[in-house]
Design a protein around this motif. Structure first.
Motif, PDB file in Angstrom:
ATOM      1  N   UNK A  35     -71.754 -35.892   7.435  1.00  0.00           N
ATOM      2  CA  UNK A  35     -71.730 -36.015   5.978  1.00  0.00           C
ATOM      3  C   UNK A  35     -70.423 -35.451   5.443  1.00  0.00           C
ATOM      4  N   UNK A  36     -69.896 -36.090   4.415  1.00  0.00           N
ATOM      5  CA  UNK A  36     -68.695 -35.617   3.729  1.00  0.00           C
ATOM      6  C   UNK A  36     -69.066 -35.310   2.294  1.00  0.00           C
ATOM      7  N   UNK A  37     -68.868 -34.036   1.886  1.00  0.00           N
ATOM      8  CA  UNK A  37     -69.265 -33.576   0.556  1.00  0.00           C
ATOM      9  C   UNK A  37     -70.711 -33.951   0.241  1.00  0.00           C
ATOM     10  N   UNK A  38     -71.549 -33.849   1.245  1.00  0.00           N
ATOM     11  CA  UNK A  38     -72.967 -34.108   1.054  1.00  0.00           C
ATOM     12  C   UNK A  38     -73.384 -35.545   1.235  1.00  0.00           C
ATOM     13  N   UNK A  39     -72.440 -36.481   1.324  1.00  0.00           N
ATOM     14  CA  UNK A  39     -72.779 -37.893   1.451  1.00  0.00           C
ATOM     15  C   UNK A  39     -72.810 -38.280   2.923  1.00  0.00           C
ATOM     16  N   UNK A  40     -73.931 -38.804   3.425  1.00  0.00           N
ATOM     17  CA  UNK A  40     -73.984 -39.197   4.831  1.00  0.00           C
ATOM     18  C   UNK A  40     -73.122 -40.434   5.067  1.00  0.00           C
ATOM     19  N   UNK A  41     -72.161 -40.342   5.961  1.00  0.00           N
ATOM     20  CA  UNK A  41     -71.251 -41.459   6.196  1.00  0.00           C
ATOM     21  C   UNK A  41     -71.257 -41.933   7.639  1.00  0.00           C
ATOM     22  N   UNK A  42     -72.038 -41.303   8.513  1.00  0.00           N
ATOM     23  CA  UNK A  42     -72.079 -41.779   9.885  1.00  0.00           C
ATOM     24  C   UNK A  42     -72.864 -40.875  10.801  1.00  0.00           C
ATOM     25  N   UNK A  43     -72.865 -41.250  12.073  1.00  0.00           N
ATOM     26  CA  UNK A  43     -73.497 -40.439  13.108  1.00  0.00           C
ATOM     27  C   UNK A  43     -72.510 -40.258  14.255  1.00  0.00           C
ATOM     28  N   UNK A  44     -72.693 -39.179  14.981  1.00  0.00           N
ATOM     29  CA  UNK A  44     -71.890 -38.892  16.164  1.00  0.00           C
ATOM     30  C   UNK A  44     -72.839 -38.656  17.325  1.00  0.00           C
ATOM     31  N   UNK A  45     -72.622 -39.362  18.421  1.00  0.00           N
ATOM     32  CA  UNK A  45     -73.433 -39.182  19.618  1.00  0.00           C
ATOM     33  C   UNK A  45     -72.614 -38.565  20.735  1.00  0.00           C
ATOM     34  N   UNK A  46     -73.205 -37.607  21.445  1.00  0.00           N
ATOM     35  CA  UNK A  46     -72.548 -36.957  22.575  1.00  0.00           C
ATOM     36  C   UNK A  46     -73.407 -37.156  23.821  1.00  0.00           C
ATOM     37  N   UNK A  47     -72.757 -37.401  24.951  1.00  0.00           N
ATOM     38  CA  UNK A  47     -73.505 -37.483  26.210  1.00  0.00           C
ATOM     39  C   UNK A  47     -72.623 -36.994  27.349  1.00  0.00           C
ATOM     40  N   UNK A  48     -73.261 -36.405  28.342  1.00  0.00           N
ATOM     41  CA  UNK A  48     -72.553 -35.896  29.510  1.00  0.00           C
ATOM     42  C   UNK A  48     -73.336 -36.302  30.745  1.00  0.00           C
ATOM     43  N   UNK A  49     -72.680 -37.067  31.601  1.00  0.00           N
ATOM     44  CA  UNK A  49     -73.318 -37.529  32.834  1.00  0.00           C
ATOM     45  C   UNK A  49     -72.316 -37.495  33.977  1.00  0.00           C
ATOM     46  N   UNK A  50     -72.601 -36.695  34.979  1.00  0.00           N
ATOM     47  CA  UNK A  50     -71.825 -36.661  36.224  1.00  0.00           C
ATOM     48  C   UNK A  50     -70.316 -36.645  35.986  1.00  0.00           C
ATOM     49  N   UNK A  51     -69.873 -35.675  35.191  1.00  0.00           N
ATOM     50  CA  UNK A  51     -68.447 -35.519  34.967  1.00  0.00           C
ATOM     51  C   UNK A  51     -67.848 -36.485  33.974  1.00  0.00           C
ATOM     52  N   UNK A  52     -68.667 -37.201  33.233  1.00  0.00           N
ATOM     53  CA  UNK A  52     -68.187 -38.147  32.230  1.00  0.00           C
ATOM     54  C   UNK A  52     -68.742 -37.736  30.872  1.00  0.00           C
ATOM     55  N   UNK A  53     -67.856 -37.404  29.956  1.00  0.00           N
ATOM     56  CA  UNK A  53     -68.252 -37.010  28.599  1.00  0.00           C
ATOM     57  C   UNK A  53     -67.928 -38.149  27.645  1.00  0.00           C
ATOM     58  N   UNK A  54     -68.913 -38.570  26.858  1.00  0.00           N
ATOM     59  CA  UNK A  54     -68.731 -39.707  25.950  1.00  0.00           C
ATOM     60  C   UNK A  54     -69.003 -39.268  24.524  1.00  0.00           C
ATOM     61  N   UNK A  55     -68.087 -39.603  23.638  1.00  0.00           N
ATOM     62  CA  UNK A  55     -68.184 -39.315  22.204  1.00  0.00           C
ATOM     63  C   UNK A  55     -68.242 -40.656  21.485  1.00  0.00           C
ATOM     64  N   UNK A  56     -69.332 -40.901  20.745  1.00  0.00           N
ATOM     65  CA  UNK A  56     -69.507 -42.162  20.032  1.00  0.00           C
ATOM     66  C   UNK A  56     -69.662 -41.899  18.548  1.00  0.00           C
ATOM     67  N   UNK A  57     -68.818 -42.534  17.758  1.00  0.00           N
ATOM     68  CA  UNK A  57     -68.855 -42.391  16.306  1.00  0.00           C
ATOM     69  C   UNK A  57     -69.272 -43.726  15.688  1.00  0.00           C
TER      70      UNK A  57
END
Length: 342
Positions: A35-57
């Protein structure tokens, strides 16, 4: 700026242990509402599997005045210590994901931009940490198990969604809105109900004529009415802008005149359609009472068209508004019209 970041790195002890090695166990994932200034504008997903880190916006993206969704994903190979393989930096989100990190500094990498620089914890407790990331101050809150629950960075806030929780994507909320139950006439309300304060302590009293004149000035300053980059920053005279840009411009100009107003986060219904996110301003009046103004359209703010969710100061992350929006995304509220007998 680079010199200041270098000084920050030297001012605190090196912290090689705070690299994300304990950030998350392999095979785990998490999702946060951004959220930016209280307004929801997106989601962020995090995952970690066998030495692989993934960031999804997945975030709100405006093109030609229409709200849609933009998805960006970055996958990084990380070693057992949590550092990017072949580099001496730890992914920013991985560093914070499980903690709180110890006091000290590491080199962090912002996932989407690739920018690297000092990430420093200056104070911590068993359930919190605060410091700076690339020079920006942050505060993080954790549960007793060390899982990140909320992160505040400037005007931005990330709030964790519970595992398996059904959650509408913010772009869907802007594009499709919320269904309105109960016909096309009658005042709008939330079920179950919630209270919104009438005014904020810092709001200063004004006359209706002065307040309306400023609303007309702000309205005229935006030649095109529609979501744009102007909604996410101050300034930008003469460009297109949506409701948030209008409300923030109004608050800024009022502040320049020595007046303080409230920012209303809410829903707007037009021509019997769904209720969509909207923002307007509330002014305290001399002699008592308040006046709500919608500088985007200059239409009257009425109970059958505008439904307030939160009243917050125009500056800051608007945590109360963020909590109400998050509840709406979760489906905790329905929007209905009051019947004549209510």
């Amino acid at each position: 700026m680079k010199a200041l970041l270098a000084i920050a790195m030297l001012a605190l002890p090196a912290n090689p242990a705070s690299t994300g090695a304990e950030a998350a166990r392999a095979g785990t994932s998490a999702r946060f509402v951004f959220a930016w200034r209280g307004v929801p504008v997106g989601t962020v997903g995090l995952s970690l599997e066998a030495g692989r880190f993934t960031y999804t916006s997945r975030h709100l993206h405006v093109r030609d005045g229409h709200a849609g969704e933009r998805v960006r994903e970055v996958a990084l190979r990380v070693d057992a210590s949590g550092r990017v393989t072949g580099a001496d930096a730890v992914p920013q989100a991985l560093w914070l994901w499980r903690g709180p990190p110890p006091e000290g500094c590491v080199k962090g990498r912002e996932e989407l931009s690739g920018q690297e620089g000092p990430h420093c914890v200056t104070a911590r407790s068993p359930t919190s940490a605060e410091g700076t990331m690339l020079g920006a101050r942050f505060r993080a809150r954790y549960d007793e198990g060390g899982q990140l629950q909320a992160l505040e960075v400037g005007d931005s806030r990330f709030t964790r969604a519970a595992p398996g929780e059904r959650l509408r994507a913010p772009p869907e909320l802007f594009a499709d809105g919320v269904p309105v139950e109960g016909g096309t006439e009658g005042a709008l309300r939330l079920v179950p109900g919630g209270t919104v304060p009438t005014r904020l302590p810092e709001m200063t009293e004004w006359t209706p004529a002065e307040a309306r004149a400023l609303s007309a000035k702000v309205h005229a300053a935006f030649p095109d009415k529609g979501p744009s980059a102007a909604d996410w920053r101050a300034g930008g005279e003469g460009e297109a802008g949506g409701c948030l840009a209008h409300a923030l411009r109004y608050a800024s100009l009022a502040r320049g005149r020595g007046q303080r107003v409230g920012l209303v986060h809410g829903l707007l219904v037009v021509d019997g359609g769904p209720a969509r996110p909207h923002a307007w301003v509330r002014v305290a009046l001399r002699g008592g009472g308040t006046l709500d103004l919608d500088p985007t359209s200059l239409d009257p703010v009425r109970p059958d068209t505008h439904l307030a969710l939160a009243l917050v100061p125009p500056e800051g992350p608007a945590l109360e508004a963020g909590a109400r929006w998050l509840s709406l995304l979760r489906g905790d509220f329905r929007v209905v019209r009051a019947t004549r007998t209510e």
